[in-house]
Design a protein around this motif. Structure first.
Motif, PDB file in Angstrom:
ATOM      1  N   VAL A 166       2.037   0.481  10.298  1.00  0.00           N
ATOM      2  CA  VAL A 166       1.923  -0.971  10.150  1.00  0.00           C
ATOM      3  C   VAL A 166       2.040  -1.371   8.685  1.00  0.00           C
ATOM      4  CG1 VAL A 166       0.504  -3.006  10.586  1.00  0.00           C
ATOM      5  CG2 VAL A 166       0.372  -1.049  12.145  1.00  0.00           C
ATOM      6  N   HIS A 167       2.889  -2.358   8.396  1.00  0.00           N
ATOM      7  CA  HIS A 167       2.938  -2.987   7.080  1.00  0.00           C
ATOM      8  C   HIS A 167       1.870  -4.078   7.015  1.00  0.00           C
ATOM      9  CE1 HIS A 167       7.446  -1.952   6.142  1.00  0.00           C
ATOM     10  NE2 HIS A 167       6.647  -0.904   6.038  1.00  0.00           N
ATOM     11  N   GLU A 168       1.169  -4.143   5.903  1.00  0.00           N
ATOM     12  CA  GLU A 168       0.174  -5.199   5.732  1.00  0.00           C
ATOM     13  C   GLU A 168       0.822  -6.564   5.518  1.00  0.00           C
ATOM     14  OE1 GLU A 168      -2.683  -4.303   2.761  1.00  0.00           O
ATOM     15  OE2 GLU A 168      -3.400  -2.479   3.759  1.00  0.00           O
ATOM     16  N   THR A 169       2.004  -6.573   4.917  1.00  0.00           N
ATOM     17  CA  THR A 169       2.762  -7.813   4.715  1.00  0.00           C
ATOM     18  C   THR A 169       4.181  -7.617   5.217  1.00  0.00           C
ATOM     19  OG1 THR A 169       3.436  -7.152   2.473  1.00  0.00           O
ATOM     20  CG2 THR A 169       1.411  -8.469   2.685  1.00  0.00           C
ATOM     21  N   ASN A 170       4.806  -8.709   5.608  1.00  0.00           N
ATOM     22  CA  ASN A 170       6.174  -8.643   6.111  1.00  0.00           C
ATOM     23  C   ASN A 170       7.141  -8.323   4.982  1.00  0.00           C
ATOM     24  OD1 ASN A 170       8.895 -10.301   6.817  1.00  0.00           O
ATOM     25  ND2 ASN A 170       7.953  -9.463   8.649  1.00  0.00           N
TER      26      ASN A 170
END
Length: 304
Positions: free
Chosen positions: A61-65
């Motif tokens: 999972v990326h914390e930000t796009n």
């Protein structure tokens, strides 16, 4: 080490992604790892993916796009397979896809480093019946696929004579992916095409002549977004474009014609006609697509 690492980038596709994951897990070549990279989704993607009770599924999972290119690179960084396979989160593979592609590459010499396959494009069942009828009669789906080779294919890609659906068909040797540094994160569109061109500079591309990918409608970017991405794409390969145009190939005009069709489909006829005048003269094979674009644009204007 698995034979194939499947990279699935995703963003807010909780409803669609099971189709992609299931098709990767159900391959007849079962020696795979499926790396799902969630580019900061805000829907139920996390609960959908983590519900898979299969050790072959790795959820990151990326914390930000950060965009599709960055998501693919995140997956590539942790991949351990001999091959990297790309799959968009709204598409679906036939169960023999990876087996057929890996077999094809392993039967050939070392210069063959990647493979793609045939594609079945599935229409939107909710589309306007009149437009769909026109599209069916005119045969607007592009069937220009099947070419094999090395750097000579770059011309065909830049001239839009070869469409590979690389984002969901491509299987590439992991060593080659590492050598070229993965995806260029400055690209938010055309990233698969840009990636494939650099792969072709490393070795040859094979083709499996079977419709092993099913592509589903996903909307797509606006004409303005395509225009900006197209400018970045042509600038990136400016050296190749200049070389081809000195040989008489109108690369720039070809891309202007494609932009014209995009604007016409949106019903933005002034911009579409301007790009059409600036672009290359459409040949007989392109006219059905042009007619379809106009019909689609009229339909969009009426429904607006």
């Amino acid at each position: 080490m698995p034979t194939v690492s499947v990279i699935i980038p995703t963003y807010n596709r909780a409803d669609d992604i099971p189709r992609a994951i299931d098709s990767a897990l159900d391959q007849t070549l079962s020696d795979v790892e499926v790396i799902v990279v969630d580019d900061a989704s805000t829907d139920d993607t996390a609960s959908v993916v983590t519900a898979y009770d299969d050790p072959r599924v790795n959820y990151l999972v990326h914390e930000t796009n950060q965009g599709g290119s960055a998501a693919r690179n995140t997956g590539i960084e942790v991949a351990t397979g001999d091959y990297i396979a790309l799959l968009d989160s709204d598409d679906e593979w036939a169960e023999t896809k990876l087996e057929r592609q890996v077999e094809t590459l392993e039967r050939r010499s070392d210069e063959w480093v990647a493979a793609y396959c045939g594609t079945m494009i599935l229409d939107d069942a909710d589309a306007n019946p009149l437009v769909e009828r026109v599209k069916s009669v005119l045969g607007t789906h592009d069937s220009r696929e099947g070419a094999e080779g090395g750097e000579e294919l770059i011309k065909e890609i830049l001239m839009e004579n070869l469409h590979t659906s690389a984002g969901s068909t491509l299987v590439v040797e992991s060593e080659v992916v590492e050598r070229i540094g993965g995806f260029d994160e400055s690209f938010d569109r055309y990233q698969d095409t840009e990636f494939l061109i650099r792969v072709l500079k490393e070795g040859k591309l094979a083709y499996v002549d079977e419709p092993l990918l099913r592509r589903y409608p996903s909307g797509g970017p606006s004409a303005d977004a395509v225009r900006r991405a197209n400018a970045h794409f042509l600038k990136t390969f400016a050296e190749e474009v200049v070389e081809l145009e000195t040989r008489g190939y109108d690369v720039t005009g070809t891309h202007q014609y494609a932009l014209a069709a995009q604007y016409l489909r949106e019903g933005r006829f002034d911009a579409g006609l301007a790009y059409l005048r600036a672009g290359s003269t459409p040949g007989p094979a392109q006219l059905p697509g042009l007619v379809y674009s106009v019909v689609r644009g009229v339909q969009n204007r009426v429904s607006a």
